[in-house]
Design an enzyme around this catalytic site. Sequence first.
Site, short mmCIF file in Angstrom:
data_model
loop_
_atom_site.label_atom_id
_atom_site.label_comp_id
_atom_site.label_asym_id
_atom_site.label_seq_id
_atom_site.Cartn_x
_atom_site.Cartn_y
_atom_site.Cartn_z
N SER A 24 0.81 -1.20 0.00
CA SER A 24 0.00 0.00 0.00
C SER A 24 0.86 1.27 0.00
O SER A 24 1.59 1.52 -0.96
CB SER A 24 -0.95 -0.06 1.21
OG SER A 24 -1.95 0.91 1.12
N ASP A 65 -9.10 -5.23 -5.27
CA ASP A 65 -8.48 -4.28 -4.36
C ASP A 65 -8.75 -2.84 -4.81
O ASP A 65 -8.41 -2.44 -5.92
CB ASP A 65 -6.97 -4.55 -4.31
CG ASP A 65 -6.21 -3.63 -3.38
OD1 ASP A 65 -6.83 -2.77 -2.70
OD2 ASP A 65 -4.98 -3.76 -3.32
N HIS A 102 -7.39 -5.95 -0.32
CA HIS A 102 -6.12 -5.22 -0.19
C HIS A 102 -5.24 -5.87 0.86
O HIS A 102 -4.05 -6.11 0.63
CB HIS A 102 -6.42 -3.76 0.18
CG HIS A 102 -5.20 -2.90 0.26
ND1 HIS A 102 -4.34 -2.73 -0.79
CD2 HIS A 102 -4.70 -2.13 1.27
CE1 HIS A 102 -3.36 -1.90 -0.45
NE2 HIS A 102 -3.56 -1.54 0.80
#
Length: 315
Positions: free
Chosen positions: A182, A240, A292
């Site tokens: 991320s 995601d 995610h």
Amino acid sequence: MACFRVILYLSVIFFVQCVFAAPKGITKVAPENHNFFGRITSYAHPKDVPDPVPMYQQFAALAQQSNCHNYHINISVGDATLLYSWGDNDRNQRLQLFHSKSLGIVASWAGMNPTKINSILGAADVFLVDVDRRYFPHAEKGAKLYKGFQDAYKRVAPTFIKELQYYQELYNEDRVSLTGLSYGAALANIALLHVKKNLKRGSIYRTVAFGLPRVGNQEWANSIDKHADGKFFYVANGNDLVVRAPPRELGYQHPSGQIWINPSNSSKWKFYPGQENVHGANSEFGYSIPDHTGVYFRTEIASLWGHCPATVGKD
């Protein structure tokens, strides 16, 4: 004000993606590259992933480990040993350096810390700004970066390069690898050009970024493609949300190198050549936060809630 910025950012993403979302079932094959508001879109067919799966599993475990709050120097994660840690995972995303038998010296950055306001605000500072040429002199003319991510990298860069060079010499190691989840994936992306310029020995072995948001514009994506020498990969898991943000319609562009796990958390993964490949994650319209922080190559990367210490290929 801080909450307003985050809400505005998410609202813009949702609106633009609803208007411009790609339909499912795209079958067009040629041409290989097609303009999208002046930016590249690939229609190349998917292929098998280019490296052995255990390599991606080791990367995934190290991407998870930098998110763990409880750790100690010399902890083992797969074939890697933790050497160094920096940052509070609030204003400064945690950076950890490992020595891996298979990957060399590995830099892993933690993802956004949802319990810390400064970490959230850094991720929400979404505007594209000119690259800082002091750090990225070789970026293509016109290259721009996500402001919050560039600012975060500049805070760690001097310490990072110093420690990286130190551990390369200490372990007589020519291989350098970069990873993260991320926010941390974004920092790994940005670090690539800066590290390559500052290496005193060796080369970047691989960069594997998990749940990577779009980090820059077309010129930045081109710069990654040029300087990564085909060794940059980013992994999208199912639907995601983060990999689809910020939208291309705001000027953002992913570089080449997507690996898409579809369905999410499964053992079905393919490599999608070229930038913004229409057969990859862009072919599905969906927004999933659980995807995610999911399972990548049978290895959980779940940020604060994942395995600590991280495990390799056991999920």
